[in-house]
Design an enzyme around this catalytic site. Structure first.
Site, PDB file in Angstrom:
ATOM      1  CD  GLU A 115     -74.777 135.136  22.156  1.00  0.00           C
ATOM      2  OE1 GLU A 115     -75.538 134.914  21.204  1.00  0.00           O
ATOM      3  OE2 GLU A 115     -73.547 135.037  22.107  1.00  0.00           O
ATOM      4  CE1 TYR A 226     -76.058 133.247  15.213  1.00  0.00           C
ATOM      5  CE2 TYR A 226     -77.980 134.617  15.674  1.00  0.00           C
ATOM      6  CZ  TYR A 226     -77.373 133.576  14.983  1.00  0.00           C
ATOM      7  OH  TYR A 226     -78.098 132.871  14.074  1.00  0.00           O
TER       8      TYR A 226
HETATM    9  S1  IVH Z   1     -76.182 130.717  17.756  1.00  0.00           S
HETATM   10  C1  IVH Z   1     -74.661 126.804  16.838  1.00  0.00           C
HETATM   11  N1  IVH Z   1     -77.259 132.735  19.007  1.00  0.00           N
HETATM   12  O1  IVH Z   1     -81.573 130.130  16.805  1.00  0.00           O
HETATM   13  C2  IVH Z   1     -75.167 128.129  17.116  1.00  0.00           C
HETATM   14  N2  IVH Z   1     -78.587 131.506  17.467  1.00  0.00           N
HETATM   15  O2  IVH Z   1     -81.857 127.150  16.808  1.00  0.00           O
HETATM   16  C3  IVH Z   1     -76.395 128.451  16.376  1.00  0.00           C
HETATM   17  N3  IVH Z   1     -80.857 132.351  17.229  1.00  0.00           N
HETATM   18  O3  IVH Z   1     -80.719 129.394  13.501  1.00  0.00           O
HETATM   19  C4  IVH Z   1     -76.680 129.845  16.321  1.00  0.00           C
HETATM   20  N4  IVH Z   1     -80.660 134.020  18.642  1.00  0.00           N
HETATM   21  O4  IVH Z   1     -81.705 131.672  14.023  1.00  0.00           O
HETATM   22  C5  IVH Z   1     -77.440 131.747  18.123  1.00  0.00           C
HETATM   23  N5  IVH Z   1     -78.091 134.571  20.176  1.00  0.00           N
HETATM   24  C6  IVH Z   1     -78.266 133.587  19.280  1.00  0.00           C
HETATM   25  C7  IVH Z   1     -79.487 133.381  18.613  1.00  0.00           C
HETATM   26  C8  IVH Z   1     -79.611 132.312  17.727  1.00  0.00           C
HETATM   27  C9  IVH Z   1     -81.459 133.396  17.805  1.00  0.00           C
HETATM   28  C10 IVH Z   1     -81.496 131.404  16.279  1.00  0.00           C
HETATM   29  C11 IVH Z   1     -80.767 131.278  14.973  1.00  0.00           C
HETATM   30  C12 IVH Z   1     -80.492 129.818  14.792  1.00  0.00           C
HETATM   31  C13 IVH Z   1     -81.446 129.190  15.753  1.00  0.00           C
HETATM   32  C14 IVH Z   1     -80.865 127.909  16.262  1.00  0.00           C
END
Ligand code: IVH
Length: 669
Positions: A115, A226
């Site tokens: 993603e 997501y």
């Molecule tokens: S998954 C354990 N998916 O990145 C999974 N996070 O550093 C954590 N973020 O706080 C979240 N795009 O703000 C995920 N496609 C995506 C994302 C994403 C941006 C940000 C989110 C999270 C941070 C983690």
């Protein structure tokens, strides 16, 4: 009674229609009805709810607008923590994460979901009885802020979901401000002298964490979901990919660029593809997120600290760099603002060499404690001017100098003033050569009178030679006068005179914009031109009449009135009229025009007219011209050497027009 039942039924019917069209418009990007029809439904619903408040529900689409300002945000305890992510910056780091994980699961191959890592603000949305009850920021992962009212203003967040969804669940996603919305917001803030947002992420966070939801409602925020945080009383899918599909089926917006892949090599490919195309994305992404598809494997792998072992962020190269701040210069804006800017030791940021960067105002410099000779972090974001993020204090030698704004205009030496409650200093001298030169430059610019051949240097020369002391003087220029100027060839002089003559045919909206009235951008100029039809009517307007125009607020009204109050400006207008520069424009209502509701995007080079002319003609017929292809685009106009927009349009099945087709369309309608 029967009547009440009927009314309730109509209200419910309207709500479901509006929810359906919201979903088509904001989530699928494929509206079925016009904005006017949508507004009609919304108006009817609002009216019924005012008459019968007993039928108002918290998930009614009317409740998105945000009622009263919130007192302060409450705290929301996340039942399951919102994790963060470990980072990989290089291919080796990605591959070593992969082999480590492979080993942990006993060398059984697994699928991966890729993603975009969207640079926004993480939120958790809780639905109880299938209605959005709480929206919270991530906070420290365990406790976030309650921003429900604000998140409700985001149209791509469903307020309620279908019966197929679990009765209680939480989804997680990233709220973001698309680049276009970010640039526009910053332009508006600059015009109002407010501090600019450094990047779309800050702007999104600032917009969501507003105490007044009405402000949030005005920002074009969007969301991609997501993850499913937790769900009760219904089985949920066994993989991440299927979960995303599942969430999509309830109306949640999921990034269409997500991919299910089966090898780490494909992940690497996905990364390269987007690293190259990242500037084309309508939102800011700072990398990709790689997640293991099987939720059972995710559970088995668990997390260390706050970081899951089953996912990793693979970051794009930073659009930041450090360099030396050699000095702070001052430029004088068209309206007299004294703008400090950083003179930098040249440095390459994401492939572009940067020599200068914006420093907004003295307060901002002080707040960030930026000093001359500091090592500073500079950043590029979107298409905006590079910015100085802040100093690297650990690199200080003690010889750095604190900056103070000059007390006088660096160009005309008039004492600078600072408006009450304002961050910027102004040179109050309307006759300041710097301001006059910039007014001339703005007047002849492409968005204004489009007088080709007169750029920054010639504007300045014409002014210094005393040939053009205000914009009206341009129309008295003679070829012989131009020929006397340094390095002016006969051909260039003729071209310039011709361009000046041609500019007399510019539409009223361009003339209004070209005058450079404070706070009047291209869009407002168009609105005014359509409303007034000629300059005389605009010049005679009073405040009350101005404020009655939708879109015109106090600031704009005051600015227009102040402009026309000045004797000097009135004289210029009169002289322009004498020179036959002030065209009449038909007063029209946008919805009655033949191309109303049709959205055009142009790619490549046009032969018969400039892109701007083409856009102006489209707009004159009620159409809109946009920079990017979306599902709402009606036509893509394809010129010579088209760019990546063509591919995107083809992928979306959008109708293409050749330049000839466009001409025909414009002539027929
Ligand atoms: S998954 C354990 N998916 O990145 C999974 N996070 O550093 C954590 N973020 O706080 C979240 N795009 O703000 C995920 N496609 C995506 C994302 C994403 C941006 C940000 C989110 C999270 C941070 C983690």
């Amino acid at each position: 009674m029967a009547d009440l039942a009927k009314i309730k039924a109509r209200i419910e019917n309207l709500r479901s229609q509006i929810n359906y069209h919201n979903y088509r418009y904001y989530v699928l990007d494929r509206p079925e009805i016009s904005d006017a029809e949508y507004d009609g439904l919304m108006r009817e619903l609002k009216k019924l709810e005012v008459g019968y408040p007993q039928f108002i529900t918290s998930d009614s689409p009317t409740q998105r607008v945000g009622a009263e300002p919130l007192e302060a945000f409450g705290v929301v305890q996340h039942p399951q923590p919102l994790l963060s992510l470990g980072n990989a910056f290089f291919k080796e780091e990605l591959f070593s994460w992969y082999s480590r994980t492979l080993k942990l699961v006993g060398n059984k191959r697994f699928d991966l979901v890729c993603e975009h890592k969207i640079d926004g603000l993480a939120v958790a949305l809780t639905y109880l009885n299938r209605q959005l009850t709480t929206g919270a920021t991530r906070g420290d992962g365990l406790r976030g802020e309650n921003v429900t009212q604000n998140l409700k203003t985001i149209r791509s967040i469903p307020l309620s979901v279908s019966k197929e969804a679990p009765p209680r669940f939480e989804v997680r996603g990233e709220v973001f401000l698309p680049k276009a919305g970010f640039n526009k917001l910053n332009e508006e803030r600059a015009a109002e002298g407010q501090p600019l947002f450094a990047n779309p992420r800050n702007a999104a966070a600032g917009s969501v964490r507003q105490l007044d939801p009405r402000i949030t409602a005005k920002r074009p925020l969007d969301i991609y979901i997501y993850a499913l945080g937790w769900a009760e009383d219904k089985p949920t899918p066994p993989t991440h990919w299927e979960t995303l599909e599942y969430l999509k089926s309830f109306g949640f917006k999921v990034n269409p660029n997500n991919r299910l892949l089966s090898s780490i090599e494909e992940v690497q490919e996905f990364y390269y593809t987007w690293e190259e195309k990242r500037e084309d994305l309508p939102f800011e992404a700072d990398g990709i997120v790689v997640k293991i598809n099987s939720l059972a494997l995710q559970e088995q792998l668990g997390e260390v600290g706050h970081e899951p072992r089953w996912a990793i962020a693979y970051k794009f190269p930073a659009l930041q760099a450090t360099t030396k701040l050699n000095d702070i210069g001052i430029s004088v804006g068209r309206t007299g603002t004294l703008n400090p800017y950083a003179i930098l030791e040249p440095v390459s940021v994401g492939g572009v060499t940067i020599r200068q960067a914006a420093l907004h105002n003295e307060d901002d410099i002080r707040r960030k404690d930026i000093r001359i000779d500091d090592t500073v972090i500079v950043q590029r974001a979107g298409e905006v001017i590079p910015q100085v993020v802040g100093p690297v204090k650990s690199k200080r030698t003690g010889k750095e100098k604190i900056f103070t704004m000059p007390k006088r205009c660096p160009v005309c030496n008039t004492e600078a003033i600072r408006g009450e409650g304002e961050a910027a200093y102004y040179c109050p001298n309307a006759a300041c050569p710097a301001q006059i030169q910039q007014r001339i430059e703005h007047f002849v610019s492409r968005g204004g009178m489009d007088i080709r051949g007169i750029g920054e240097q010639l504007s300045s020369l014409l002014y210094r030679e005393g040939l053009v002391k205000n914009v009206a003087d341009l129309y008295d220029l003679k070829k012989e006068q131009l020929l006397k100027l340094e390095r002016m060839a006969d051909k260039s002089a003729s071209n310039i005179i011709e361009a000046i003559t041609k500019s007399k045919k510019r539409p009223l909206s361009r003339v209004i914009f070209a005058l450079g009235i404070l706070h009047i951008g291209e869009e407002m100029a168009e609105l005014l031109a359509k409303h007034f039809g000629n300059m005389d009517r605009l010049a005679k307007i009073n405040q009350e009449q101005l404020l009655a125009i939708p879109g015109v607020g106090d600031k704009i009204a005051d600015s227009i009135l102040a402009f026309f109050r000045q004797e000097e400006n009135r004289k210029i207008i009169a002289r322009l009229k004498q020179a036959e520069v002030l065209p009449e424009e038909e007063i029209v209502r946008a919805e009655e025009l033949p191309l109303s509701g049709q959205e055009f995007v142009i790619t490549g080079r046009l032969e018969t007219f400039s892109r701007q002319e083409a856009e102006a003609r489209i707009k004159a017929l009620g159409g809109t011209a946009k920079d990017n292809v979306t599902r709402q685009t009606t036509y893509l106009v394809v010129g010579a050497e088209p760019g990546s927009k063509l591919e995107r349009a083809q992928a979306l099945g959008i109708k293409e027009l050749s330049e000839q087709d466009l001409l025909k369309l414009l002539e027929q309608t």
